[in-house]
Design a protein around this motif. Sequence first.
Motif: not given
Length: 334
Positions: A1, A202, A206, A234, A237, A242, A246
């Motif tokens: 990430m 999220a 992470a 989403r 992310a 990320l 998802i």
Amino acid sequence: MKPIRYERRKYTTGNTPIERLDRLSEALGGPTISIKRDDLLGLTAGGNKTRKLEYLVADAIKQGANTLITCGAVQSNHCRLTLSAAVREGLACQLVLSEPETGYNPLASGNHLLFHLLGTEKIKVIPSDGDMLAAMEELAQALKQDGRKAYLIPVGGSNEVGSLGYMACAEEIEQQAWETGTPYDYVVTATGSGGTQAGLIAGFMARQSSTKVIGINVSRDRASQEAKVLELVRGTAEVVGLEGEILPSAVQCEDQYVGPGYAVPTDEMIEAVQLLARTEGILLDPVYTGKAMAGLIGMIREGRFAKEDHVLFLHTGGSPALYTAPHLFLPAKN
């Protein structure tokens, strides 16, 4: 990430505390319940929107805005806190409010009183089915003609930038869990505009945390709310880089506790507000946290949690709304 490198204002000193609710846990006979006191966040009277505004206002300042424009209900916690952040930063603030079914009372108490006390520059009231975004853009255009620059913040501060506040909160919860040796199996929160729940999901992803986030709807049906939150998870992310897909299963919302509609009281909400006040001395509100706590109580009574589970309830604030509905909590006259 990718690392999150967004500029951020700081409106709270330190982390908000997590407190064990031993008396409530005993009264319900279910899992161990703790509470994350985001009602103690900075800015006027606190609440979850403060975390979102740390990122949103930083973005506004970076873009050179001198006026914040946002929207919400007449008793909007988000409007109160946006206005408070504007005061802190020396910015002007204009509000678009949705007229309630009972009609707009310019002398209303609660958050509405605080709008005036904090010095909002302008309040524009529109019908309950009106287009809030269009109304905000109209105000922004008028400011532009006067040589000013507005920054528009969506209802609840719930967009990808605002959701970063609750990604940071998820990290804060993980750190507090590590320090106390108490990992949380579940975080239960009110979910409305969706940014708080989306940011938490999220954030835990992470950190590769196994903590599950359960949203208790304060409006909308389950399918609509889960779709709204998933889209925001989403989007957030993607903004922070990320990795990984998802899935819809990452989002869980419960709609059994909404009642007749948004901000409409329910018996379960009244019981929940009274129970937490009388077991732990903590005040909830009738619109968000009262219904969220009613959802947690209902799920415990349904056996949805194991006795050994640790459940963290996120207190998102909103207590000024208590004082707009004293009839719900005062004893009935004989």
